[in-house]
Design a protein around this motif. Structure first.
Motif, PDB file in Angstrom:
ATOM      1  N   GLN A 287       0.812  -1.164   0.000  1.00 43.71           N
ATOM      2  CA  GLN A 287      -0.138   0.122  -0.127  1.00 43.71           C
ATOM      3  C   GLN A 287       0.824   1.247   0.066  1.00 43.71           C
ATOM      4  O   GLN A 287       0.239   2.392  -0.216  1.00 43.71           O
ATOM      5  CB  GLN A 287      -1.047  -0.052   1.204  1.00 43.71           C
ATOM      6  CG  GLN A 287      -2.134  -0.926   0.999  1.00 43.71           C
ATOM      7  CD  GLN A 287      -1.796  -2.451   1.258  1.00 43.71           C
ATOM      8  OE1 GLN A 287      -0.893  -2.728   1.911  1.00 43.71           O
ATOM      9  NE2 GLN A 287      -2.339  -3.278   0.329  1.00 43.71           N
TER      10      GLN A 287
ATOM     11  N   VAL B  59      -3.959  -1.036   8.932  1.00 43.82           N
ATOM     12  CA  VAL B  59      -5.088  -1.811   9.273  1.00 43.82           C
ATOM     13  C   VAL B  59      -5.938  -2.485   8.229  1.00 43.82           C
ATOM     14  O   VAL B  59      -6.440  -1.699   7.341  1.00 43.82           O
ATOM     15  CB  VAL B  59      -6.083  -0.590   9.991  1.00 43.82           C
ATOM     16  CG1 VAL B  59      -7.385  -1.460  10.603  1.00 43.82           C
ATOM     17  CG2 VAL B  59      -5.472   0.289  11.179  1.00 43.82           C
ATOM     18  N   PRO B  60      -5.987  -3.734   8.362  1.00 40.82           N
ATOM     19  CA  PRO B  60      -6.645  -4.622   7.112  1.00 40.82           C
ATOM     20  C   PRO B  60      -7.799  -3.839   6.247  1.00 40.82           C
ATOM     21  O   PRO B  60      -7.706  -3.516   5.246  1.00 40.82           O
ATOM     22  CB  PRO B  60      -6.702  -5.735   7.445  1.00 40.82           C
ATOM     23  CG  PRO B  60      -5.816  -5.961   8.553  1.00 40.82           C
ATOM     24  CD  PRO B  60      -5.950  -4.580   9.180  1.00 40.82           C
ATOM     25  N   LEU B  61      -9.015  -3.377   7.148  1.00 40.44           N
ATOM     26  CA  LEU B  61     -10.110  -3.114   6.528  1.00 40.44           C
ATOM     27  C   LEU B  61     -10.039  -1.716   6.118  1.00 40.44           C
ATOM     28  O   LEU B  61     -10.302  -1.134   4.875  1.00 40.44           O
ATOM     29  CB  LEU B  61     -11.380  -3.254   7.710  1.00 40.44           C
ATOM     30  CG  LEU B  61     -12.749  -2.443   7.180  1.00 40.44           C
ATOM     31  CD1 LEU B  61     -12.974  -3.285   6.167  1.00 40.44           C
ATOM     32  CD2 LEU B  61     -13.651  -2.298   8.460  1.00 40.44           C
ATOM     33  N   MET B  62      -9.198  -0.773   6.752  1.00 44.12           N
ATOM     34  CA  MET B  62      -9.095   0.548   6.342  1.00 44.12           C
ATOM     35  C   MET B  62      -8.031   0.556   5.065  1.00 44.12           C
ATOM     36  O   MET B  62      -8.226   1.295   4.255  1.00 44.12           O
ATOM     37  CB  MET B  62      -8.340   1.271   7.315  1.00 44.12           C
ATOM     38  CG  MET B  62      -9.185   1.786   8.629  1.00 44.12           C
ATOM     39  SD  MET B  62     -10.654   2.561   8.218  1.00 44.12           S
ATOM     40  CE  MET B  62     -11.793   1.261   8.314  1.00 44.12           C
ATOM     41  N   ARG B  63      -7.140  -0.481   4.888  1.00 45.95           N
ATOM     42  CA  ARG B  63      -6.246  -0.722   3.699  1.00 45.95           C
ATOM     43  C   ARG B  63      -7.181  -0.984   2.614  1.00 45.95           C
ATOM     44  O   ARG B  63      -6.769  -0.308   1.528  1.00 45.95           O
ATOM     45  CB  ARG B  63      -5.375  -1.909   4.004  1.00 45.95           C
ATOM     46  CG  ARG B  63      -4.449  -2.015   3.016  1.00 45.95           C
ATOM     47  CD  ARG B  63      -3.151  -2.725   3.294  1.00 45.95           C
ATOM     48  NE  ARG B  63      -3.589  -4.009   3.616  1.00 45.95           N
ATOM     49  CZ  ARG B  63      -3.245  -4.556   4.847  1.00 45.95           C
ATOM     50  NH1 ARG B  63      -2.725  -4.076   5.805  1.00 45.95           N
ATOM     51  NH2 ARG B  63      -3.573  -5.936   5.113  1.00 45.95           N
ATOM     52  N   LYS B  64      -8.132  -1.653   2.741  1.00 47.08           N
ATOM     53  CA  LYS B  64      -9.126  -2.045   1.467  1.00 47.08           C
ATOM     54  C   LYS B  64      -9.934  -0.748   1.330  1.00 47.08           C
ATOM     55  O   LYS B  64     -10.173  -0.529  -0.015  1.00 47.08           O
ATOM     56  CB  LYS B  64      -9.825  -3.293   1.813  1.00 47.08           C
ATOM     57  CG  LYS B  64     -10.715  -3.731   0.797  1.00 47.08           C
ATOM     58  CD  LYS B  64     -11.425  -4.789   1.144  1.00 47.08           C
ATOM     59  CE  LYS B  64     -12.598  -5.279  -0.001  1.00 47.08           C
ATOM     60  NZ  LYS B  64     -13.095  -6.735   0.510  1.00 47.08           N
ATOM     61  N   LEU B  65     -10.368  -0.079   2.169  1.00 45.89           N
ATOM     62  CA  LEU B  65     -11.275   1.228   1.867  1.00 45.89           C
ATOM     63  C   LEU B  65     -10.359   2.286   1.243  1.00 45.89           C
ATOM     64  O   LEU B  65     -10.841   3.231   0.626  1.00 45.89           O
ATOM     65  CB  LEU B  65     -11.831   1.615   2.944  1.00 45.89           C
ATOM     66  CG  LEU B  65     -12.955   0.556   3.782  1.00 45.89           C
ATOM     67  CD1 LEU B  65     -13.496   0.939   4.983  1.00 45.89           C
ATOM     68  CD2 LEU B  65     -14.117   0.098   2.496  1.00 45.89           C
ATOM     69  N   LYS B  66      -8.979   1.979   1.779  1.00 46.80           N
ATOM     70  CA  LYS B  66      -8.277   3.350   1.164  1.00 46.80           C
ATOM     71  C   LYS B  66      -8.656   4.816   2.045  1.00 46.80           C
ATOM     72  O   LYS B  66      -8.534   5.807   1.442  1.00 46.80           O
ATOM     73  CB  LYS B  66      -8.063   3.636  -0.082  1.00 46.80           C
ATOM     74  CG  LYS B  66      -7.582   2.338  -0.869  1.00 46.80           C
ATOM     75  CD  LYS B  66      -7.152   2.731  -2.610  1.00 46.80           C
ATOM     76  CE  LYS B  66      -6.464   1.518  -3.036  1.00 46.80           C
ATOM     77  NZ  LYS B  66      -6.195   1.732  -4.469  1.00 46.80           N
ATOM     78  N   TRP B  67      -8.963   4.626   3.315  1.00 43.50           N
ATOM     79  CA  TRP B  67      -9.324   5.826   3.818  1.00 43.50           C
ATOM     80  C   TRP B  67      -7.909   6.375   4.454  1.00 43.50           C
ATOM     81  O   TRP B  67      -7.095   5.618   4.724  1.00 43.50           O
ATOM     82  CB  TRP B  67     -10.364   5.758   5.167  1.00 43.50           C
ATOM     83  CG  TRP B  67     -11.724   5.271   5.031  1.00 43.50           C
ATOM     84  CD1 TRP B  67     -12.097   5.137   3.442  1.00 43.50           C
ATOM     85  CD2 TRP B  67     -12.726   5.101   5.592  1.00 43.50           C
ATOM     86  NE1 TRP B  67     -13.560   4.844   3.477  1.00 43.50           N
ATOM     87  CE2 TRP B  67     -13.802   4.626   4.759  1.00 43.50           C
ATOM     88  CE3 TRP B  67     -12.967   5.007   7.187  1.00 43.50           C
ATOM     89  CZ2 TRP B  67     -15.163   4.829   5.369  1.00 43.50           C
ATOM     90  CZ3 TRP B  67     -14.211   4.627   7.657  1.00 43.50           C
ATOM     91  CH2 TRP B  67     -15.366   4.567   6.795  1.00 43.50           C
TER      92      TRP B  67
ATOM     93  N   ASN C  40      -2.000   2.947  -2.099  1.00 41.76           N
ATOM     94  CA  ASN C  40      -3.167   3.911  -1.587  1.00 41.76           C
ATOM     95  C   ASN C  40      -3.577   5.138  -2.489  1.00 41.76           C
ATOM     96  O   ASN C  40      -2.897   6.199  -2.397  1.00 41.76           O
ATOM     97  CB  ASN C  40      -3.026   4.573  -0.111  1.00 41.76           C
ATOM     98  CG  ASN C  40      -4.183   4.847   0.389  1.00 41.76           C
ATOM     99  OD1 ASN C  40      -5.154   5.667  -0.185  1.00 41.76           O
ATOM    100  ND2 ASN C  40      -4.400   4.644   1.962  1.00 41.76           N
TER     101      ASN C  40
END
Length: 836
Positions: free
Chosen positions: A293, A742-750, A322
């Motif tokens: 990322q 953070v896995p979930l945030m990494r996917k959302l790209k926040w 990202n």
């Protein structure tokens, strides 16, 4: 019979003697061709080409070309390259041409595993770092070269669903030819822009100065005109990338170079090959970011054994990074040594693959190519020679037909590129395409071009507020088709509630474009608000337009006559002189003592005449010229300093006051690599005399639900007034530094961000004494607050941006002055932004 036997015997002997040569001649296999990317159509340099089952191989050139031959009997050719799916094609044992189109291999980055002992790539990298100064072109006293640049923009990822859209139905006939252009394995693309430029680039090391002189351009595009702004962006200045730098700025983001000083912190390396590249024996190093990322590259570089210099680079940023909308960034580079030692890029190719914003849209490919030749070094020019970073010759778009480009191109256009010109001309003639491009241009520019006039801005066409009721406005300005020296403009507005016309008219003369010298005169009659004046909110057009809606806070009518002149005396330093006359007629309950003391007479309106001297210094600021406008692209490293002195002139045109004001602003954009970026703005001002508070500093508040950097977001409109203050506005954008882990945030790209707004100010007793109590005027007057001694106003915030790629949410805390009426210690505000 005996003679016949002898004859056949001799023939047999001859056949046995010449058999090896006959075999060689019969089985000589020579294959040549071009290797390209199936998605973009771009050449793939440095790809591996081998006859299957043999050790006979070669690599492609920077243009993706190869030639390979063998005397052995072979049946197929194998092409492979990192990041692409290997492809095999049958060959005939003869001379033939065989092109390949490779598809990208979308897989996770490989894990590099090393056995006991140090990775052999590390010693090579240490030598690369030791020799950076010696090999980096920036170590030269000076260099110059001729640059040929080529830019192409295409629509790609054209799905069957997208083809069914109404606008696409109008260009299906064009699409048929596009699919034929794409090649047997390639994806269909729809070209919408292509350009070429020829320029001279100059660099000087001490002090560091750069100058590009754009000689000729040729531009063809849907909705694009051959104007000065586009011509500057297609030059080499915006397509130059130096991997010897620790960080590369691409699409406003900072990417760490695989040759950065801290290379082991960001990358893994693998020594995969060594071979001659041209006449240089080189090591091949494959590199991979430690975190997918991070804003880093994966790819291959060839390092010379002799000087540990970069010979070739192929670096890619993939969609795992990202970034918004961007699926891939690819930079390919070939370098050559100068006679002084350092290496200069001689060929560059950059690909920017922008994905679909929604499922119903197609993607965009932007491709840039530059070639440098006629390189000269160590001949620095005088500093004044570099005064203008980018200059366009006046005849840049004259006499630039096919004969000129056939003579001056560094290499001929491919057959595909020749077809692109024809295809774009066809697209431009389709009525529905013309309509859509006109709508898009109005949305971006805010103005509609009608011949020699620009009509707008459309953001201010309508407003509704408590003073004017329904406000309607229409304006215009002349464009470069009218004159490249004179700009005329104006606007007219009308309010249905106050039944008043408001207007503005201006004339501007551009005296010198090189030193950017202008004179401007304007006259305005309109309504404004204390603390929300248009002059204080320049550049924040959406927020300014929003303040014209709803209840107006401390509104007043004014008439203003303004005369200004400015000139860039030397690079980065621009003084400005202004004379400003203005009236103030309040539309709310306002009065002031004409002298300190409760027995002094009251007044409600006033006039001012001001002489203003402003000096702005930005050491390495880059500007481009958009027809009759000059646009700043910010500074590369140094802060921007702006100092302003204002002298009030009592008696001039009926002015009521003598006064002196002195202000200073320092702004800097700080790039911190993986830690993100920060913007910091420090402003201070002091008013030396006693004045009515509308002439002091009414600090900009924000009572809306929208966040803006132009205001204190938890401060009410005009809540505080100061005659002396120092303020700090700080914003830090973490990019993906924290949430990427953070896995979930990494996917959302926040992405996280943090803000702080601090102001330390005061309102002197003499200025407070000019404000009458409410009882004197007979009706309640809006309260004016001042800051307490040694108690600054502070608000801090944190937030998340990039929600659904466009939404930003800020959580804000006001830390003090909570006893003031109608204030809150906490607030949540939103904003919308398109960021990469």
């Amino acid at each position: 019979m005996k003679k016949k036997v002898n004859f056949f015997s001799r023939c047999l002997v001859l056949m046995l003697v010449f058999a090896p040569f006959i075999q060689v001649f019969a089985q000589k296999t020579v294959v040549s061709g071009k290797i390209t990317d199936a998605g973009s159509g771009d050449p793939i340099p440095f790809a591996n080409v081998m006859f299957k089952g043999t050790d006979i191989g070669t690599t492609t050139s920077f243009e993706g070309q190869y030639t390979i031959e063998t005397s052995k009997r072979v049946d197929s050719l194998v092409v492979s390259y990192i990041g692409y799916i290997t492809k095999t094609k049958a060959v005939s044992n003869t001379v033939q041409k065989l092109d390949f189109q490779l598809e990208e291999n979308v897989v996770n980055l490989q894990e590099v595993v090393f056995v006991a002992g140090e990775n052999p790539a590390y010693e090579i990298m240490r030598n690369v770092i030791r020799n950076k100064d010696k090999n980096d072109k920036r170590s030269l006293d000076a260099y110059e070269y001729e640059t040929y640049s080529k830019t192409e923009v295409d629509v790609d990822n054209i799905t069957d669903k997208f083809k069914k859209r109404k606008i696409m139905q109008k260009i299906i006939s064009v699409m048929d030819s596009v699919e034929r252009m794409a090649g047997e394995d390639g994806q269909p693309i729809l070209p919408i822009f292509i350009s070429e430029s020829l320029s001279k680039t100059y660099y000087r090391n001490n002090p560091k100065l750069k100058y590009e002189n754009i000689l000729k351009t040729k531009i063809t595009g849907v909705g694009i005109e051959d104007g000065t702004l586009v011509s500057q962006f297609i030059g080499s200045s915006f397509q130059e990338y130096n991997f010897y730098q620790n960080w590369l700025n691409i699409v406003s983001k900072e990417f760490v170079s695989p040759m950065a000083d801290g290379w082991r912190l960001y990358y893994d390396y693998d020594l995969t090959d060594s071979a001659y590249v041209d006449s240089d024996f080189c090591y091949r190093l494959d590199f991979f970011p430690k975190s997918e990322q991070d804003l880093a590259f994966k790819g291959t570089m060839w390092i010379t054994k002799k000087d540990y210099a970069l010979k070739q680079m192929d670096a890619t940023v993939t969609q795992t990074a990202n970034l918004n909308y961007i699926e891939k960034i690819k930079i390919q580079q070939e370098l050559a040594p100068t006679k002084a030692g350092p290496w200069i890029p001689v060929k560059n190719r950059v690909l920017l693959d922008i994905g679909e914003v929604t499922e119903n849209m197609a993607g965009v490919l932007a491709k840039f190519y530059t070639s440098n030749r006629n390189i000269m070094v160590d001949d620095p020019k005088d500093q004044t020679f570099y005064a203008q970073p980018i200059k366009i010759e006046e005849d840049f778009n004259i006499n630039n037909g096919n004969d000129f480009w056939n003579e001056h191109r560094h290499e001929p256009l491919s057959s595909t590129e020749l077809n692109v010109y024809k295809m774009i001309d066809t697209l431009k003639s389709i009525p529905v395409v013309k309509t859509y491009t006109e709508i898009l241009k109005v949305a971006i520019n805010g103005y509609k071009k009608v011949g020699k006039l620009d009509i707008g801005p459309y953001l201010n066409l309508y407003a509704n507020n408590t003073v004017e009721g329904h406000r309607f406005q229409l304006g215009f300005r002349t464009n470069i088709d009218f004159s490249d020296k004179w700009v005329l403009g104006g606007r007219l507005a009308y309010g249905t509630e106050d039944e008043q016309f408001k207007y503005q008219a201006f004339v501007e003369n551009i005296i010198d474009r090189r030193k950017w010298t202008t004179i401007r005169a304007e006259y305005t009659k309109d309504i404004d608000q204390v603390g929300l004046a248009a002059e204080d909110l320049m550049g924040n057009y959406i927020f300014l337009a929003a303040t014209k809606f709803g209840k107006l806070i401390r509104p007043y009518r004014y008439e203003q006559a303004k005369l200004s002149a400015q000139r860039e005396l030397f690079k980065g330093f621009t003084p400005k002189l202004v004379f400003n006359y203005k009236t103030f007629n309040p539309l709310y309950n306002f009065a002031y003592y004409t002298q300190p003391g409760p027995d002094a007479p009251l007044a409600t309106a006033f006039k001012t005449s001001e002489a203003i001297v402003e000096a702005r210094y930005a050491k390495d600021e880059v500007f481009v010229q958009d027809d009759n406008n000059r646009i700043s692209l910010g500074t590369l490293k140094w802060p921007i300093f702006t100092m302003r002195y204002t002298r009030g002139l009592k008696g001039v045109l009926g002015s009521d006051f003598n006064y002196n004001k002195l202000g200073l602003n320092v702004f800097n954009d700080l790039k911190m690599g993986f830690f993100g970026t920060s913007t910091i703005s420090i402003t201070g001002e002091h008013v030396f005399e006693s004045l009515p508070y509308p002439l002091l500093k009414a600090h900009v508040g924000n009572e809306s639900i929208f966040y803006t950097n132009a205001a204190f977001n938890l401060m009410n409109y005009s809540e505080f007034v100061s005659d002396t203050y120092v303020s700090l506005n700080y914003n830090h954008y973490f990019q993906g530094f924290i949430l990427n882990r953070v896995p979930l945030m990494r996917k959302l790209k926040w992405r996280l961000l943090a803000t702080a707004n601090v102001i330390y100010g005061q309102l002197s007793d003499k200025n407070l004494a000019l404000i009458p109590p409410n009882t004197i005027t007979g009706e309640e007057m809006p309260p004016i607050h001042s800051f307490q001694k040694n108690k600054p106003y502070v608000e801090v915030g944190y937030g998340v941006e990039n929600i659904f790629k466009i939404i930003r949410v800020d959580f804000l805390h006001r830390l003090n002055y909570l006893d003031n009426p109608d204030v809150s210690n906490f607030g949540v505000k939103i904003s919308f932004q398109f960021i990469l």
